[in-house]
Design a protein around this motif. Sequence first.
Motif, PDB file in Angstrom:
ATOM      1  N   PHE A 200       0.821  -1.224   0.000  1.00  0.00           N
ATOM      2  CA  PHE A 200       0.000   0.000   0.000  1.00  0.00           C
ATOM      3  C   PHE A 200       0.852   1.270   0.000  1.00  0.00           C
ATOM      4  O   PHE A 200       0.621   2.191  -0.776  1.00  0.00           O
ATOM      5  N   PHE A 201       1.843   1.334   0.891  1.00  0.00           N
ATOM      6  CA  PHE A 201       2.661   2.546   1.004  1.00  0.00           C
ATOM      7  C   PHE A 201       3.940   2.467   0.163  1.00  0.00           C
ATOM      8  O   PHE A 201       4.770   3.377   0.208  1.00  0.00           O
ATOM      9  N   GLY A 202       4.117   1.379  -0.526  1.00  0.00           N
ATOM     10  CA  GLY A 202       5.288   1.249  -1.382  1.00  0.00           C
ATOM     11  C   GLY A 202       6.563   0.919  -0.626  1.00  0.00           C
ATOM     12  O   GLY A 202       7.650   0.870  -1.196  1.00  0.00           O
ATOM     13  N   LYS A 203       6.462   0.745   0.679  1.00  0.00           N
ATOM     14  CA  LYS A 203       7.622   0.316   1.468  1.00  0.00           C
ATOM     15  C   LYS A 203       7.131  -0.329   2.767  1.00  0.00           C
ATOM     16  O   LYS A 203       5.948  -0.208   3.110  1.00  0.00           O
ATOM     17  N   GLU A 204       8.043  -0.966   3.480  1.00  0.00           N
ATOM     18  CA  GLU A 204       7.650  -1.620   4.730  1.00  0.00           C
ATOM     19  C   GLU A 204       7.108  -0.583   5.702  1.00  0.00           C
ATOM     20  O   GLU A 204       7.755   0.440   5.944  1.00  0.00           O
ATOM     21  N   THR A 205       5.956  -0.856   6.278  1.00  0.00           N
ATOM     22  CA  THR A 205       5.306   0.118   7.155  1.00  0.00           C
ATOM     23  C   THR A 205       4.833  -0.581   8.432  1.00  0.00           C
ATOM     24  O   THR A 205       4.502  -1.769   8.416  1.00  0.00           O
ATOM     25  N   TYR A 206       4.819   0.205   9.520  1.00  0.00           N
ATOM     26  CA  TYR A 206       4.531  -0.376  10.835  1.00  0.00           C
ATOM     27  C   TYR A 206       3.581   0.514  11.629  1.00  0.00           C
ATOM     28  O   TYR A 206       3.338   1.667  11.263  1.00  0.00           O
ATOM     29  N   LEU A 207       3.128  -0.018  12.763  1.00  0.00           N
ATOM     30  CA  LEU A 207       2.464   0.823  13.760  1.00  0.00           C
ATOM     31  C   LEU A 207       3.560   1.467  14.602  1.00  0.00           C
ATOM     32  O   LEU A 207       4.532   0.803  14.967  1.00  0.00           O
ATOM     33  N   THR A 208       3.388   2.720  14.930  1.00  0.00           N
ATOM     34  CA  THR A 208       4.460   3.460  15.598  1.00  0.00           C
ATOM     35  C   THR A 208       4.781   2.909  16.996  1.00  0.00           C
ATOM     36  O   THR A 208       3.871   2.496  17.723  1.00  0.00           O
ATOM     37  N   VAL A 209       6.069   2.944  17.368  1.00  0.00           N
ATOM     38  CA  VAL A 209       6.440   2.599  18.751  1.00  0.00           C
ATOM     39  C   VAL A 209       6.579   3.853  19.600  1.00  0.00           C
ATOM     40  O   VAL A 209       6.653   3.785  20.830  1.00  0.00           O
ATOM     41  N   SER A 210       6.635   5.017  18.932  1.00  0.00           N
ATOM     42  CA  SER A 210       6.829   6.281  19.658  1.00  0.00           C
ATOM     43  C   SER A 210       6.654   7.424  18.671  1.00  0.00           C
ATOM     44  O   SER A 210       7.049   7.310  17.507  1.00  0.00           O
ATOM     45  N   GLY A 211       6.091   8.532  19.132  1.00  0.00           N
ATOM     46  CA  GLY A 211       5.927   9.691  18.249  1.00  0.00           C
ATOM     47  C   GLY A 211       7.123  10.622  18.270  1.00  0.00           C
ATOM     48  O   GLY A 211       7.108  11.696  17.659  1.00  0.00           O
ATOM     49  N   GLN A 212       8.171  10.210  18.978  1.00  0.00           N
ATOM     50  CA  GLN A 212       9.270  11.143  19.255  1.00  0.00           C
ATOM     51  C   GLN A 212       9.934  11.758  18.024  1.00  0.00           C
ATOM     52  O   GLN A 212      10.100  12.972  17.945  1.00  0.00           O
ATOM     53  N   LEU A 213      10.335  10.928  17.072  1.00  0.00           N
ATOM     54  CA  LEU A 213      11.090  11.488  15.940  1.00  0.00           C
ATOM     55  C   LEU A 213      10.238  12.511  15.196  1.00  0.00           C
ATOM     56  O   LEU A 213      10.721  13.560  14.777  1.00  0.00           O
ATOM     57  N   ASN A 214       8.946  12.218  15.062  1.00  0.00           N
ATOM     58  CA  ASN A 214       8.060  13.163  14.388  1.00  0.00           C
ATOM     59  C   ASN A 214       7.882  14.440  15.205  1.00  0.00           C
ATOM     60  O   ASN A 214       7.890  15.541  14.657  1.00  0.00           O
ATOM     61  N   VAL A 215       7.721  14.276  16.505  1.00  0.00           N
ATOM     62  CA  VAL A 215       7.461  15.470  17.315  1.00  0.00           C
ATOM     63  C   VAL A 215       8.717  16.344  17.403  1.00  0.00           C
ATOM     64  O   VAL A 215       8.634  17.554  17.562  1.00  0.00           O
TER      65      VAL A 215
END
Length: 465
Positions: A200-215
């Motif tokens: 679907f996303f064209g690459k390996e995708t997961y459920l997040t373990v933490s929002g840190q890098l994004n935040v």
Amino acid sequence: MTHTPVVDVLVGKHAVGETVTVKGWVRTRRDSKAGLSFIALHDGSCFDPVQVIALNSLQNYSDIQKLTAGCSLSVTGQVKASMGQGQALEIEAQSIEIVGWVENPDTYPMAAKRHSIEYLREFAHLRPRTNVIGAVTRVRNCLSQAIHRFFHERGYLWISTPILTASDTEGAGEMFRVSTLDMMNLPRNDKGEVDYSEDFFGKETYLTVSGQLNVETYCAAMSKVYTFGPTFRAENSNTSRHLAEFWMIEPEVAFADLSDVATLAEDMLKYVCKAVLEERADDMAFFAERVKKDVITRLEALVNSDFVRMDYTDAIEILKASGKQFEFPVEWGVDLSSEHERYLAEEHVGAPIIMQNYPKDIKAFYMRINDDGKTVAAMDILAPGIGEIIGGSQREERLDVFDQRLEEMGLSKEDYSWYRDLRRYGTVPHAGFGLGFERLVAYVTGMQNVRDVIPFPRTPGNASF
Ligand code: 4AD
């Protein structure tokens, strides 16, 4: 359709003699010889049910006498000063509408008796009707409101970070994969590896373990931010403090170091614990009576004392000198296990500890290397009774040092290119932490197991409901 929450009746918001309508579920019912029925009706708005007096003059009194625990009612009646012990106000019914019967009282799983907490877990859909889960639910809500209030009052912005992601923030490989590929017929490349370009996303995708890098990206523009959302870990830990789906609060602060966020964490914990003591005295009295005797005094102590700050290196010395036979031997360089954390927080200090400056080899790639080259500016907060509830760090903001760390850990620059950009364009010292919400709720209520402080626990082998 307006009706009065039970709590408003019990705290006297309605004058004696006033007519109110309350709606809820029967907890217990008993008949008196004098020809009336006493119904304890709860609606979740507070710990206590309200007592409803049903006189035999009510036209459906014969039905009322058949009411059992769990039936739902709409009661209209007059607020009265109670003659009974324990509560000041009750309702004398003028009419009782039976909204829903319990089809067979013998099979109602939440019949009014004490059930074991393990039994209640089998009925996640009905257990909020019990005293204990009702109290947990209100304290959990109070804590989440207090957390948002704490950050709002200090000018933090709440950032929604994604649940679907390609990054493994903690680098621990404990991620749930999300895929629309046909598992029985996975596309493979020449080397036999799964070809995610067709996913679907064209690459390996997961459920997040933490929002840190994004935040962190929003921190590098908005200065003071936080996330509060669900996170997922596919760690096969069948313990009383691990969930596969849990909620995490992650503040991130620009122009801040480890000590700044350690202070922020301490202030936040004190603020939210104080809020619970003030706003949920009824539920806390229940936890102190039925779950953990010292739960209130422990919270009061937390609110009023300074947390103890301790270096990891000193903690290792304390553990070695303790004379205790730990299951996992203690050596500089090992990760502290829960027995070590418990010894330090419960027996050695007896208060929350902010443990700092861990060996870099046991910590994540994004943590800032200290001048000694061996440790990172990381902190965990260990609370008596539960162990680690907070994990945080100052982040490595120096691009050259960060790149070296990526290389050491075998991680690719390309995968972290957007994260590296933050270090290329106006980098600043910054730091943050993650508070495991269920561990906080367990600590505050004295509940032994995080499975009982989240509405629908997700653990290995358990995702029903
Ligand atoms: O120490 P952790 O893994 O830290 C992070 O995820 C960082 N990215 C946080 C940050 O700096 N922004 O997790 C943080 C906290 C732990 O201290 C613990 O309270 C909780 O999350 N936690 C869990 N709670 C329940 N079940 C699990 N499986 C948990 N794993 C971590």
